[in-house]
Write an enzyme that holds these catalytic residues in place. Structure first.
Site, PDB file in Angstrom:
ATOM      1  N   ARG A  23      72.879  -5.461  -2.500  1.00 61.59           N
ATOM      2  CA  ARG A  23      72.908  -4.641  -3.719  1.00 61.59           C
ATOM      3  C   ARG A  23      72.748  -3.153  -3.438  1.00 61.59           C
ATOM      4  O   ARG A  23      73.092  -2.320  -4.255  1.00 61.59           O
ATOM      5  CB  ARG A  23      71.789  -5.075  -4.671  1.00 61.59           C
ATOM      6  N   GLU A  28      60.455   4.547  -0.510  1.00 63.59           N
ATOM      7  CA  GLU A  28      59.606   5.603  -1.059  1.00 63.59           C
ATOM      8  C   GLU A  28      59.969   6.894  -0.341  1.00 63.59           C
ATOM      9  O   GLU A  28      59.831   6.979   0.872  1.00 63.59           O
ATOM     10  CB  GLU A  28      58.128   5.312  -0.813  1.00 63.59           C
ATOM     11  N   ASP A  48      61.358  21.549  -6.768  1.00 67.94           N
ATOM     12  CA  ASP A  48      62.348  20.786  -6.013  1.00 67.94           C
ATOM     13  C   ASP A  48      63.644  21.573  -6.005  1.00 67.94           C
ATOM     14  O   ASP A  48      64.057  22.098  -7.050  1.00 67.94           O
ATOM     15  CB  ASP A  48      62.606  19.416  -6.653  1.00 67.94           C
ATOM     16  N   HIS A  62      64.359  31.096   7.062  1.00 70.60           N
ATOM     17  CA  HIS A  62      63.696  31.625   5.871  1.00 70.60           C
ATOM     18  C   HIS A  62      62.218  31.246   5.818  1.00 70.60           C
ATOM     19  O   HIS A  62      61.817  30.205   6.316  1.00 70.60           O
ATOM     20  CB  HIS A  62      64.356  31.065   4.606  1.00 70.60           C
ATOM     21  N   HIS A 119      62.135  28.363   8.443  1.00 68.48           N
ATOM     22  CA  HIS A 119      62.938  27.153   8.332  1.00 68.48           C
ATOM     23  C   HIS A 119      64.422  27.487   8.227  1.00 68.48           C
ATOM     24  O   HIS A 119      64.794  28.476   7.601  1.00 68.48           O
ATOM     25  CB  HIS A 119      62.506  26.375   7.082  1.00 68.48           C
ATOM     26  N   TYR A 132      64.811  19.553  -1.077  1.00 71.25           N
ATOM     27  CA  TYR A 132      63.500  19.874  -0.539  1.00 71.25           C
ATOM     28  C   TYR A 132      62.502  20.237  -1.624  1.00 71.25           C
ATOM     29  O   TYR A 132      62.832  20.793  -2.645  1.00 71.25           O
ATOM     30  CB  TYR A 132      63.560  20.957   0.538  1.00 71.25           C
ATOM     31  N   GLU A 143      59.867  36.743   0.125  1.00 69.84           N
ATOM     32  CA  GLU A 143      60.835  36.086   1.008  1.00 69.84           C
ATOM     33  C   GLU A 143      61.218  36.980   2.181  1.00 69.84           C
ATOM     34  O   GLU A 143      61.421  38.180   2.025  1.00 69.84           O
ATOM     35  CB  GLU A 143      62.089  35.719   0.216  1.00 69.84           C
ATOM     36  N   ASP A 169      71.380  36.286   5.313  1.00 70.51           N
ATOM     37  CA  ASP A 169      71.068  35.757   6.639  1.00 70.51           C
ATOM     38  C   ASP A 169      71.639  36.621   7.758  1.00 70.51           C
ATOM     39  O   ASP A 169      71.099  36.652   8.861  1.00 70.51           O
ATOM     40  CB  ASP A 169      71.540  34.318   6.763  1.00 70.51           C
TER      41      ASP A 169
END
Length: 182
Positions: A23, A28, A48, A62, A119, A132, A143, A169
């Site tokens: 199926r 988790e 998120d 970053h 990151h 993330y 930032e 960047d």
């Protein structure tokens, strides 16, 4: 959920236990008790994010400075990326060192990047969708960006061509000139 420490001991790679049958599958993707036990970090995820990138897009390196430093729990839900964390804490014996992992929809692994680390990732497949969680809200005034190709860090991006970069960047600072964590 199993985890392993990478080249930087604070950066953890989580591998979920996947239950699958004809199926589909279930796993988790986050369990606060297991996450806290593994990291020693009481995370309060407040945002998120979801991004999509085409092959060869490199985003990073970053980070956000205090008082808006972010921890990130990252994963890929479509495609594959090579994901990197760089220790940017001057007081750390690992300052300027990096750790990386292949994250893909197939392996369902997640990488924990704590506050104090830069990151970035490069997309390895035609497209990749990247999710993330962050421990602080996006704060553009805090930032910063370190150059993805800084030779003092020497990240092996596992991508043989010139990556596609955003204007932001392209302006990444060298580690030696960047504002970093004490």
């Amino acid at each position: 959920m199993a985890y392993e420490k990478l080249a930087l001991p604070e950066v953890l790679l989580f591998t979920p236990k996947v239950f699958g049958d004809e199926r589909g599958f279930f796993f988790e993707s986050f369990n606060e008790r297991e996450f806290t036990g593994a990291t020693g970090f009481q995370a309060n995820f407040v945002q998120d994010n979801h991004s999509k990138s085409v092959k060869g897009v490199l985003r990073g390196l970053h980070y956000q400075l205090p008082p808006h430093a972010q921890g990130k729990l990252v994963r890929v839900v479509q495609g594959a990326v090579f994901d990197v964390a760089v220790d940017i804490r001057k007081s750390s014996p690992n300052f300027g060192r990096w750790a990386g992992a292949l994250l893909s929809a197939e392996n369902k692994q997640q990488l924990w990047i704590p506050p104090g680390f830069a990151h970035g990732f490069v997309t390895l497949t035609d497209t990749a969708e990247f999710l993330y969680k962050t421990t602080d809200l996006y704060a553009p005034q805090s930032e910063r960006c370190i150059a993805w190709d800084d030779p003092t860090i020497g990240v092996d991006w596992h991508y043989g061509e010139a990556p596609q970069l955003s204007a932001k960047d392209l302006q990444g600072a060298a580690l030696g000139a960047a504002e970093v964590f004490e």
